[in-house]
Design an enzyme around this catalytic site. Structure first.
Site, PDB file in Angstrom:
ATOM      1  N   SER A   1       0.812  -0.960  -0.037  1.00  0.00           N
ATOM      2  CA  SER A   1       0.073  -0.031   0.135  1.00  0.00           C
ATOM      3  C   SER A   1       0.656   1.290   0.081  1.00  0.00           C
ATOM      4  CB  SER A   1      -1.126   0.067   1.175  1.00  0.00           C
ATOM      5  OG  SER A   1      -0.299  -0.386   2.315  1.00  0.00           O
TER       6      SER A   1
ATOM      7  N   LYS B   1       4.470 -11.745   2.732  1.00  0.00           N
ATOM      8  CA  LYS B   1       2.919 -11.901   2.412  1.00  0.00           C
ATOM      9  C   LYS B   1       2.408 -11.874   1.000  1.00  0.00           C
ATOM     10  CE  LYS B   1      -0.531  -8.403   3.497  1.00  0.00           C
ATOM     11  NZ  LYS B   1      -0.804  -8.167   2.111  1.00  0.00           N
TER      12      LYS B   1
ATOM     13  N   GLU C   1      -0.344 -12.305  -2.211  1.00  0.00           N
ATOM     14  CA  GLU C   1      -1.813 -12.290  -2.647  1.00  0.00           C
ATOM     15  C   GLU C   1      -2.230 -13.430  -3.385  1.00  0.00           C
ATOM     16  OE1 GLU C   1      -3.035  -8.538  -4.162  1.00  0.00           O
ATOM     17  OE2 GLU C   1      -2.350  -7.481  -2.729  1.00  0.00           O
TER      18      GLU C   1
ATOM     19  N   GLU D   1      -9.207  -9.542   3.282  1.00  0.00           N
ATOM     20  CA  GLU D   1      -9.510  -8.020   3.014  1.00  0.00           C
ATOM     21  C   GLU D   1     -10.835  -7.788   2.370  1.00  0.00           C
ATOM     22  OE1 GLU D   1      -6.381  -5.976   0.956  1.00  0.00           O
ATOM     23  OE2 GLU D   1      -7.614  -4.103   0.837  1.00  0.00           O
TER      24      GLU D   1
HETATM   25  O1  KIV Z   1      -0.411  -3.471   1.500  1.00  0.00           O
HETATM   26  C1  KIV Z   1      -1.228  -3.216   2.445  1.00  0.00           C
HETATM   27  O2  KIV Z   1      -1.127  -2.352   3.493  1.00  0.00           O
HETATM   28  C2  KIV Z   1      -2.039  -4.391   2.918  1.00  0.00           C
HETATM   29  C3  KIV Z   1      -3.485  -4.224   3.674  1.00  0.00           C
HETATM   30  C4  KIV Z   1      -4.160  -5.034   3.299  1.00  0.00           C
HETATM   31  C5  KIV Z   1      -3.171  -4.104   5.175  1.00  0.00           C
HETATM   32  O3  KIV Z   1      -1.788  -5.355   2.348  1.00  0.00           O
END
Ligand code: KIV
Length: 276
Positions: A57, A124, A126, A193
């Site tokens: 983000s 992390k 997606e 999310e």
């Molecule tokens: O990139 C980000 O800030 C996220 C949000 C969903 C927390 O993945």
């Protein structure tokens, strides 16, 4: 030989994967927040946040892009490195940016960079069941993984906007199955999310690993917000799930403490922050 705790001169031990699992088992809400630089990371950590995410983000809130798509591995390493200098207790998770995990080998190479150069403790990524092979490969190499389901901002151009996901029954069922497959592949954490409350709860109830929600209702194991949203810095339209914690407090320190408290006592998210 010093313990990690003594080296850091801290009263509270640093949070790790076992801490997060114990919190899920004890039903203690996990307070998470994004950070992008050392100064804010220090404040976020000092407020008692359990997990700090260097989110991609940053492409939107720091770099000024409309989406997270332009963010690169180099950007993530830079921000992760500087955030790590501010974090003492919280568990540090770092996003793998768009197209940095298209194959198991590419994912391994980039996650090693995020851990070695960026000091990430977990990466992390997606995606749903399509990421099972990547997660298995990272897990085989002892890379801790957080899987991100529901709204996947890196897919914004494919899904046609930042929209609530899992509202129809088939899509909701698929999301639960995907989360289970990712856990079976080795994911240690799942982030959900922008999903209806009932999907947030179903994913959480069906997994042993902790589930962190953002716009996923109150029945998940933890909550996360984008720091700039929580501090009211974000301009223009903010998502329904955002609460501005600065508006009732006099300082960033107080706003962050109030966020952690609201997650811990479950007063955030309130019904007006949730999707049905
Ligand atoms: O990139 C980000 O800030 C996220 C949000 C969903 C927390 O993945």
């Amino acid at each position: 030989m010093y313990t990690q705790l003594q080296q850091r001169g801290m009263e509270q031990p640093p949070v790790n994967i076992s801490t997060l699992r114990k919190m899920k088992a004890a039903k203690e809400p996990i307070a998470c927040m994004t950070a992008y630089d050392a100064s804010f990371a220090l404040l976020v950590d000092r407020a008692g946040t359990d997990l700090v995410l260097v989110g991609d983000s940053l492409g939107m809130v720091v770099q000024g892009y409309d989406t997270t798509v332009p963010v690169t591995v180099e950007d993530m390493i830079y921000h992760s490195k500087i955030v790590a200098r501010g974090v003492a207790r919280a568990f540090l998770v770092v996003d793998m940016p768009f197209m940095s995990y298209t194959s198991p080998d590419q994912a391994l190479e980039n996650s090693v960079r995020l851990m070695q150069e960026g000091a990430a403790m977990m990466v992390k990524l997606e995606g749903g069941s399509g990421q099972v092979k990547v997660v298995e490969h990272l897990t085989r190499h002892d890379i801790p993984v957080c899987a991100h389901v529901g709204l996947k901002p890196q897919s914004v151009h494919k899904i046609g906007g930042f929209k609530v996901q899992g509202r129809d029954d088939a899509q909701g069922r698929q999301m639960i199955e995907d989360a289970q497959a990712l856990q079976a592949a080795g994911a240690d954490l799942v982030l959900a999310e922008c999903v209806p409350n009932e999907i947030g709860k179903a994913v959480t109830d069906s997994l042993d690993v902790p589930v962190i929600g953002i716009g996923a209702g109150p029945d998940v194991d933890g909550q996360i917000l984008v720091l700039y949203d929580a501090l009211g810095i974000t301009q223009g339209r903010v998502p329904r799930f955002v609460r501005n914690f600065m508006s009732d407090t006099g300082s960033v320190d107080e706003a962050l403490a109030s966020y952690v408290q609201a997650v811990k006592d479950r007063s955030y998210p309130a019904p007006e922050h949730c999707f049905s």
